[in-house]
Write a protein that holds these residues in place. Structure first.
Motif, PDB file in Angstrom:
ATOM      1  N   LEU A 417       0.831  -1.207   0.000  1.00  0.00           N
ATOM      2  CA  LEU A 417       0.000   0.000   0.000  1.00  0.00           C
ATOM      3  C   LEU A 417       0.867   1.260   0.000  1.00  0.00           C
ATOM      4  O   LEU A 417       0.592   2.217  -0.727  1.00  0.00           O
ATOM      5  N   MET A 418       1.917   1.285   0.805  1.00  0.00           N
ATOM      6  CA  MET A 418       2.778   2.458   0.877  1.00  0.00           C
ATOM      7  C   MET A 418       3.502   2.700  -0.449  1.00  0.00           C
ATOM      8  O   MET A 418       3.675   3.849  -0.871  1.00  0.00           O
ATOM      9  N   GLN A 419       3.931   1.630  -1.115  1.00  0.00           N
ATOM     10  CA  GLN A 419       4.580   1.802  -2.417  1.00  0.00           C
ATOM     11  C   GLN A 419       3.595   2.316  -3.454  1.00  0.00           C
ATOM     12  O   GLN A 419       3.918   3.202  -4.255  1.00  0.00           O
ATOM     13  N   PHE A 420       2.384   1.791  -3.443  1.00  0.00           N
ATOM     14  CA  PHE A 420       1.361   2.252  -4.386  1.00  0.00           C
ATOM     15  C   PHE A 420       1.018   3.712  -4.125  1.00  0.00           C
ATOM     16  O   PHE A 420       0.796   4.489  -5.060  1.00  0.00           O
ATOM     17  N   LEU A 421       0.989   4.100  -2.833  1.00  0.00           N
ATOM     18  CA  LEU A 421       0.724   5.495  -2.478  1.00  0.00           C
ATOM     19  C   LEU A 421       1.809   6.402  -3.054  1.00  0.00           C
ATOM     20  O   LEU A 421       1.505   7.453  -3.653  1.00  0.00           O
ATOM     21  N   ALA A 422       3.073   6.020  -2.876  1.00  0.00           N
ATOM     22  CA  ALA A 422       4.178   6.815  -3.433  1.00  0.00           C
ATOM     23  C   ALA A 422       4.058   6.911  -4.958  1.00  0.00           C
ATOM     24  O   ALA A 422       4.295   7.976  -5.544  1.00  0.00           O
ATOM     25  N   PRO A 471       8.745   6.753  -5.624  1.00  0.00           N
ATOM     26  CA  PRO A 471       7.921   6.407  -6.784  1.00  0.00           C
ATOM     27  C   PRO A 471       8.705   5.603  -7.815  1.00  0.00           C
ATOM     28  O   PRO A 471       9.886   5.894  -8.087  1.00  0.00           O
ATOM     29  N   SER A 472       8.048   4.587  -8.391  1.00  0.00           N
ATOM     30  CA  SER A 472       8.694   3.783  -9.426  1.00  0.00           C
ATOM     31  C   SER A 472       7.758   3.497 -10.598  1.00  0.00           C
ATOM     32  O   SER A 472       8.133   2.822 -11.546  1.00  0.00           O
ATOM     33  N   MET A 473       6.525   4.019 -10.541  1.00  0.00           N
ATOM     34  CA  MET A 473       5.533   3.769 -11.582  1.00  0.00           C
ATOM     35  C   MET A 473       5.744   4.735 -12.750  1.00  0.00           C
ATOM     36  O   MET A 473       6.029   5.916 -12.546  1.00  0.00           O
ATOM     37  N   ASP A 474       5.585   4.228 -13.981  1.00  0.00           N
ATOM     38  CA  ASP A 474       5.729   5.113 -15.135  1.00  0.00           C
ATOM     39  C   ASP A 474       4.492   6.005 -15.265  1.00  0.00           C
ATOM     40  O   ASP A 474       3.397   5.665 -14.810  1.00  0.00           O
ATOM     41  N   GLU A 475       4.689   7.145 -15.884  1.00  0.00           N
ATOM     42  CA  GLU A 475       3.651   8.168 -15.940  1.00  0.00           C
ATOM     43  C   GLU A 475       2.401   7.697 -16.674  1.00  0.00           C
ATOM     44  O   GLU A 475       1.273   8.010 -16.276  1.00  0.00           O
TER      45      GLU A 475
END
Length: 494
Positions: A417-422, A471-475
């Motif tokens: 959850l914390m990673q998804f939030l970031a 954050p590690s998710m692409d835009e």
């Protein structure tokens, strides 16, 4: 072993009461917790039995003190933090409530609030109290009790009844009725307190129909609130700090500089941004509130309130039976490569900031025959992050752009959850070493008053980071997910 300066922090929350004994360095040395029942007598109504609040608070406090004493330690003082806006009215002679506590989530006064807004009351309320006209706040809850319990309004006007948020009720009971008081943060959540003049506002009292005779005295967050009756906790202890739970969490997260921000993930989600000595009115339906008041000087904040975050996971556990414990949601979410287009809008008691729609109700979109427990669990977790992003977008439109976020509350144990939030916020998310920052904030306030801490800067030294999520998710993925959420919100609002 040398004697240490210990503070008992009482954290009276929405679903449980917790007590933690802290050292002067912010280390927890003893704790106890007890859940209590929730009552839903009608659609959108949420109540607590005040005796459940009282009994559970005394039980966990006594247990934590006894654990500390078993190690040869002595507790010097008490700090209290509490679920805000939850409203009680009780008899000043007997201390007996005249009705159940009406919980902050309760929406029974939606029609009254709509009538007040249509009558043009909201600009004055917003200017004086920093709040909107909404069932969330205490004023209409108090008016409802006074108008629906036979004879209550006349008794209140004669000064026979006491109004208070949970902190006031606990303080009254603990001191045997010797202290009817609250602090500036809890007062600022009632719709009745002028956050500029720092006093109950006569115009707002008339507007909402709450007699001044039943109101508590408003003090600083660090102050002498009185002492407990010796028989309650096996000795008289001074109550030296009080703050509403979200402000206490901001203190525990050391959000003392303008621009610092924290978000607490418990039953609901609450984001508080310190704005310093000047109150800033939001143009995007966020709240202006008091962050804390020390030595008579207020520090202000902008706040966004989400009614349902952890409560969505409780719903999966208690009503749907999909999980046996909240911890299971992390593994379920990890099973999926994506959310498969499933979105949960957990508007079980309406939508909070920035939408403020009391009539909205929960909805889930994108279900297929293949949707199962994992999709429900992931949708519940994702909804917390999307709602937080809605608050950050509103803040950005108000000209505020935080560079990082400090988080706390039970849900932050979920690393997924914390990673998804970031990823959704596109910001670093810091989780503290001591996650019980709400209780830590209450302990800090009592420590300031008793002299364990010389200043807020001393309190800030207690904060330590446990983990940072970057954050590690692409835009493109982020935009696609948020487009789906925005569509789900729009359909729910319509």
């Amino acid at each position: 072993m040398a004697q240490r300066n210990l503070i008992l922090a009482i954290d009276q929350g929405t679903t449980s009461s917790r007590a933690i004994v802290f050292t002067g360095e912010g280390e927890p040395v003893a704790q106890a917790q007890q859940e209590f029942p929730q009552h839903y007598p009608n659609d959108g109504w949420v109540e607590h039995d005040p005796e459940d609040i009282w009994r559970s608070t005394v039980a966990v406090s006594a247990a934590a003190i006894e654990e500390a004493r078993s190690h040869g330690e002595t507790v010097e003082a008490i700090g209290i933090t509490n679920q805000r806006e939850t409203t009680l009215i009780w008899d000043k002679e007997t201390g007996e409530p005249i009705y159940n506590a009406i919980v902050w989530q309760d929406r029974r006064t939606s029609e009254l609030c709509r009538s007040l807004r249509e009558g043009g009351a909201e600009p004055e309320v917003r200017e004086k109290s920093g709040l909107l006209v909404d069932p969330y706040f205490s004023a209409t809850k108090a008016a409802w009790i006074l108008d629906n319990v036979q004879g209550a309004r006349a008794r209140a006007e004669r000064g026979e009844l006491a109004f208070g948020t949970v902190d006031s009720f606990l303080l009254w009971r603990m001191t045997g009725g010797a202290s009817h008081a609250t602090d500036a943060t809890n007062a600022s959540r009632t719709n009745l307190f002028n956050i500029h003049k720092l006093d109950w506002d006569e115009d707002l009292l008339r507007l909402f129909g709450v007699p001044r005779a039943c109101l508590p005295e408003v003090k600083d967050c660090a102050a002498d609130f009185g002492a407990t009756r010796p028989e309650i906790l096996d000795g008289a202890l001074p109550v030296l700090g009080i703050a509403g739970d979200q402000q206490a969490a901001a203190i525990g997260q050391a959000c003392f500089a303008p621009g610092t921000i924290k978000s607490t993930y418990g039953t609901g989600c609450f984001v508080i941004l310190n704005t310093g000595q000047q109150p800033i009115l939001s143009n995007n339906r966020l709240l202006t509130t008091i962050c804390y008041r020390i030595d008579g000087k207020p520090t202000y904040a902008i706040e966004g309130s989400i009614f349902v975050s952890g409560a969505a996971v409780q719903w999966l556990r208690d009503e749907l039976g999909i999980i046996k414990s909240a911890a299971e949601t992390e593994a379920l979410a990890k099973q999926l490569e994506s959310n498969a287009g499933v979105y949960l809008v957990p508007a079980f008691t309406g939508l909070g900031a920035p939408h403020w729609n009391a009539e909205a109700r929960g909805a889930i979109f994108g279900l297929t025959r293949g949707s199962g427990p994992a999709e429900f669990a992931r949708a519940a977790l994702e909804s917390v992050c999307y709602q937080t992003r809605d608050l950050f977008r509103a803040m950005a439109e108000d000209g505020v752009a935080p560079k990082e976020l400090r988080v706390d509350g039970g849900m932050t144990a979920n690393a997924w959850l914390m990673q998804f939030l970031a990823d959704i916020l596109d910001l670093p998310v810091d989780r503290p070493a001591v996650n019980e920052t709400t209780a830590l904030g209450a302990a800090c306030l009592a420590g300031l008053q008793v002299g364990i801490h010389g200043s807020l800067e001393d309190c800030a030294k207690m904060w330590r980071r446990d983990a940072r999520f970057t954050p590690s998710m692409d835009e493109n993925t982020r935009k696609l997910l948020l487009t789906g959420w925005d569509a789900a919100i729009a359909r729910t609002m319509s």
